[in-house]
Scaffold this motif. Sequence first.
Motif, mmCIF file in Angstrom:
data_model
loop_
_atom_site.group_PDB
_atom_site.id
_atom_site.type_symbol
_atom_site.label_atom_id
_atom_site.label_comp_id
_atom_site.label_asym_id
_atom_site.label_seq_id
_atom_site.Cartn_x
_atom_site.Cartn_y
_atom_site.Cartn_z
ATOM 1 N N GLU A 1 -0.108 -3.108 -0.126
ATOM 2 C CA GLU A 1 0.580 -1.920 -0.651
ATOM 3 C C GLU A 1 1.194 -2.192 -2.019
ATOM 4 O OE1 GLU A 1 -0.296 -0.977 3.357
ATOM 5 O OE2 GLU A 1 0.605 -2.765 2.524
ATOM 6 N N LEU A 2 1.476 -3.453 -2.309
ATOM 7 C CA LEU A 2 2.074 -3.793 -3.599
ATOM 8 C C LEU A 2 1.051 -3.801 -4.725
ATOM 9 C CD1 LEU A 2 4.578 -6.505 -2.388
ATOM 10 C CD2 LEU A 2 5.006 -4.090 -2.895
ATOM 11 N N ASN A 3 -0.201 -3.500 -4.399
ATOM 12 C CA ASN A 3 -1.241 -3.368 -5.414
ATOM 13 C C ASN A 3 -1.393 -1.933 -5.900
ATOM 14 O OD1 ASN A 3 -1.966 -6.117 -5.229
ATOM 15 N ND2 ASN A 3 -3.197 -5.686 -3.438
ATOM 16 N N TYR A 4 -0.645 -1.005 -5.336
ATOM 17 C CA TYR A 4 -0.759 0.414 -5.668
ATOM 18 C C TYR A 4 0.588 0.919 -6.162
ATOM 19 C CZ TYR A 4 -4.642 -0.252 -2.409
ATOM 20 O OH TYR A 4 -5.740 -0.732 -1.767
ATOM 21 N N THR A 5 0.569 1.835 -7.116
ATOM 22 C CA THR A 5 1.823 2.385 -7.624
ATOM 23 C C THR A 5 2.391 3.470 -6.715
ATOM 24 O OG1 THR A 5 0.616 3.979 -8.992
ATOM 25 C CG2 THR A 5 1.241 1.885 -10.030
ATOM 26 N N HIS A 6 1.612 3.957 -5.757
ATOM 27 C CA HIS A 6 2.082 5.040 -4.881
ATOM 28 C C HIS A 6 2.653 4.529 -3.566
ATOM 29 C CE1 HIS A 6 -1.259 4.808 -1.999
ATOM 30 N NE2 HIS A 6 -2.005 4.499 -3.048
ATOM 31 N N SER A 7 2.825 3.222 -3.438
ATOM 32 C CA SER A 7 3.346 2.696 -2.178
ATOM 33 C C SER A 7 4.261 1.513 -2.441
ATOM 34 C CB SER A 7 2.194 2.282 -1.263
ATOM 35 O OG SER A 7 1.455 1.233 -1.856
#
Length: 114
Positions: free
Chosen positions: A97-103
């Motif tokens: 999830e830390l690879n996405y800006t929406h999560s």
Amino acid sequence: MILIYGDAEQWDAMTEEQWQAHNAGHAAFVAKAGIRFLDGQQLETAPTATSLRADAAGRIHITDGPFLETKEGLGGYYLLEAADLDEVLELAKLLPELNYTHSGVEIRPVVEHG
């Protein structure tokens, strides 16, 4: 406890290949956590939630969906047993999830009663 938040619309838009990579990231997290891993589950999206709240008169009201209107909803959790916050932070950095800006993720200690 690690709480995982994200935008359901963004998750729904992911390709099968993206999901496979995402799930591989979670498998790596669980493998690295080893015996510290106690439990973890993916949750259905926020619109499937049912919320209960009492009014000033003590009546219980049941509504569809979460309490808050927000783009990011709680999507899952991991329960770990760790010596300290630093140990959990090192593990949490592995979550995809830390690879996405929406999560993102939130870490909270569980209150122990008794």
